[in-house]
Design an enzyme around this catalytic site. Structure first.
Site, mmCIF file in Angstrom:
data_model
loop_
_atom_site.group_PDB
_atom_site.id
_atom_site.type_symbol
_atom_site.label_atom_id
_atom_site.label_comp_id
_atom_site.label_asym_id
_atom_site.label_seq_id
_atom_site.Cartn_x
_atom_site.Cartn_y
_atom_site.Cartn_z
ATOM 1 N N ASN A 9 0.873 -1.177 0.000
ATOM 2 C CA ASN A 9 0.000 0.000 0.000
ATOM 3 C C ASN A 9 0.910 1.228 0.000
ATOM 4 O O ASN A 9 1.476 1.578 1.029
ATOM 5 C CB ASN A 9 -0.888 -0.039 1.255
ATOM 6 C CG ASN A 9 -1.703 1.233 1.428
ATOM 7 O OD1 ASN A 9 -1.780 2.067 0.525
ATOM 8 N ND2 ASN A 9 -2.311 1.377 2.594
ATOM 9 N N LYS A 11 0.160 4.253 -0.348
ATOM 10 C CA LYS A 11 -0.473 5.470 0.201
ATOM 11 C C LYS A 11 -0.217 6.658 -0.734
ATOM 12 O O LYS A 11 -0.124 6.468 -1.945
ATOM 13 C CB LYS A 11 0.005 5.722 1.633
ATOM 14 C CG LYS A 11 -0.145 4.456 2.495
ATOM 15 C CD LYS A 11 -0.007 4.680 3.957
ATOM 16 C CE LYS A 11 -0.203 3.348 4.693
ATOM 17 N NZ LYS A 11 -0.169 3.471 6.130
ATOM 18 N N HIS A 95 -9.544 1.326 4.642
ATOM 19 C CA HIS A 95 -8.286 1.488 5.372
ATOM 20 C C HIS A 95 -8.507 2.449 6.532
ATOM 21 O O HIS A 95 -9.296 3.389 6.433
ATOM 22 C CB HIS A 95 -7.204 2.024 4.425
ATOM 23 C CG HIS A 95 -5.843 2.020 5.051
ATOM 24 N ND1 HIS A 95 -5.431 3.025 5.901
ATOM 25 C CD2 HIS A 95 -4.828 1.128 4.986
ATOM 26 C CE1 HIS A 95 -4.205 2.738 6.320
ATOM 27 N NE2 HIS A 95 -3.812 1.586 5.779
ATOM 28 N N GLU A 97 -6.916 4.864 7.567
ATOM 29 C CA GLU A 97 -6.709 6.282 7.237
ATOM 30 C C GLU A 97 -7.931 6.851 6.516
ATOM 31 O O GLU A 97 -8.256 8.032 6.686
ATOM 32 C CB GLU A 97 -5.420 6.444 6.414
ATOM 33 C CG GLU A 97 -4.197 6.241 7.306
ATOM 34 C CD GLU A 97 -2.969 5.671 6.611
ATOM 35 O OE1 GLU A 97 -2.906 5.686 5.371
ATOM 36 O OE2 GLU A 97 -2.075 5.194 7.333
ATOM 37 N N GLU A 167 -5.629 -4.782 10.503
ATOM 38 C CA GLU A 167 -4.591 -3.779 10.715
ATOM 39 C C GLU A 167 -4.885 -3.013 12.008
ATOM 40 O O GLU A 167 -5.675 -2.059 11.996
ATOM 41 C CB GLU A 167 -4.554 -2.784 9.556
ATOM 42 C CG GLU A 167 -4.240 -3.413 8.223
ATOM 43 C CD GLU A 167 -3.655 -2.387 7.262
ATOM 44 O OE1 GLU A 167 -2.525 -2.594 6.807
ATOM 45 O OE2 GLU A 167 -4.321 -1.362 6.994
ATOM 46 N N GLY A 173 2.283 2.353 10.704
ATOM 47 C CA GLY A 173 3.262 3.425 10.556
ATOM 48 C C GLY A 173 3.936 3.837 11.852
ATOM 49 O O GLY A 173 4.567 4.889 11.925
ATOM 50 N N SER A 212 3.235 -2.025 10.341
ATOM 51 C CA SER A 212 4.683 -2.082 10.580
ATOM 52 C C SER A 212 5.309 -3.440 10.247
ATOM 53 O O SER A 212 6.217 -3.897 10.945
ATOM 54 C CB SER A 212 5.012 -1.661 12.013
ATOM 55 O OG SER A 212 4.594 -0.315 12.238
#
Ligand code: PGA
Length: 249
Positions: A9, A11, A95, A97, A167, A173, A212
């Site tokens: 991904n 991003k 996701h 985000e 996730e 991250g 991560s």
């Protein structure tokens, strides 16, 4: 045997020249592991050039989001059909985000998943709890509701054409990975939850771990019985790291 998948991904990273360079590096390196389906998900603007470079290769193309609508007056949105015309096969949906910065909820993600599946795309549907929810002992409650909500109304047949990604928000991250045991426990829980809809679909459904993932921790995560691959953010932006993860399968 469930399909193993390593998906990158990217991003909001990568201009067109940057995309060309990373894809050339991936194709020139040892990124072909017959045990695993490799997917890269660049930003929309890089999909076309990525598709040209990946044509006929072992790497499939994914997008990072799509609209639940087919076409029309939805400024800034991209439809499933448009993704198909540039050779996209997978699409990340829900996701954290998108949930955090664009207020996406399970109902919307469910509508997107249905639109993706009816267009013939494979949705990679993301679920995961925040640190506050984990510390309050609510991981199963939250993740269970996300699984129920995002898969609502999907037949067993459509579930077998989907991919889930667990996730934990606190691991994305941050460099803080769930331990393999922690991740395995939630993956097993998710599979049991899906089995309430259809036990056979639950058995074949790939459930990816994300948060991560690095070459150094991939092996221990990927050898857990219910972890079928990884959704990789930061480490997918460097060919050597991504290839390291692909070869940890
Ligand atoms: P990360 O991101 O690997 O950088 O933690 C994972 C993701 O958000 O999919």
């Amino acid at each position: 045997m469930r399909q193993k998948i390593i998906a990158g991904n990217w991003k909001m990273n990568g201009t067109v020249p940057w995309t060309e360079e990373l894809i050339r590096e991936l194709l020139a390196s040892n990124s072909n592991n017959e045990r695993v389906k490799v997917v890269v998900c660049p930003p929309f603007t890089s999909l076309y050039v990525a598709a040209k470079l990946l044509e006929g290769s072992h790497i499939a193309l994914g997008a990072q989001d799509m609209s639940q609508h087919e076409s029309g007056a939805y400024t800034g949105e991209v439809a499933a059909d448009m993704l198909l015309t540039v050779g996209v096969k997978y699409v990340i949906l829900g996701h954290s985000e998108r949930r955090q910065y664009h207020a996406e909820d399970d109902k919307l993600v469910n509508a997107k998943a249905k639109a993706a599946l009816s267009a013939g795309l494979t949705p990679i549907i993301c679920v995961g709890e925040t640190i506050e929810q984990r510390e309050a002992g609510q991981t199963e409650k939250i993740v269970g509701a996300q699984v129920d909500g995002t898969l609502a109304g999907l037949s067993a047949n459509l579930i077998t054409k989907s991919v889930l990604a667990y996730e934990p928000v606190w691991a994305i991250g941050t460099g803080k990975t769930a331990t393999p045991e922690m991740a395995q426990a939630v993956h097993k829980f998710i599979r049991q939850r899906v089995a309430k809809v259809d036990s056979q679909a639950a058995e074949t459904l790939p459930i990816l771990y994300g948060g991560s993932v690095k070459p150094g921790n991939a092996h221990d995560l990927l050898t857990q019985p219910d972890i079928d691959g990884a959704l990789v953010g930061g480490a997918s932006l460097k060919a050597t790291d991504f290839v390291g993860i692909i070869n940890a399968v």
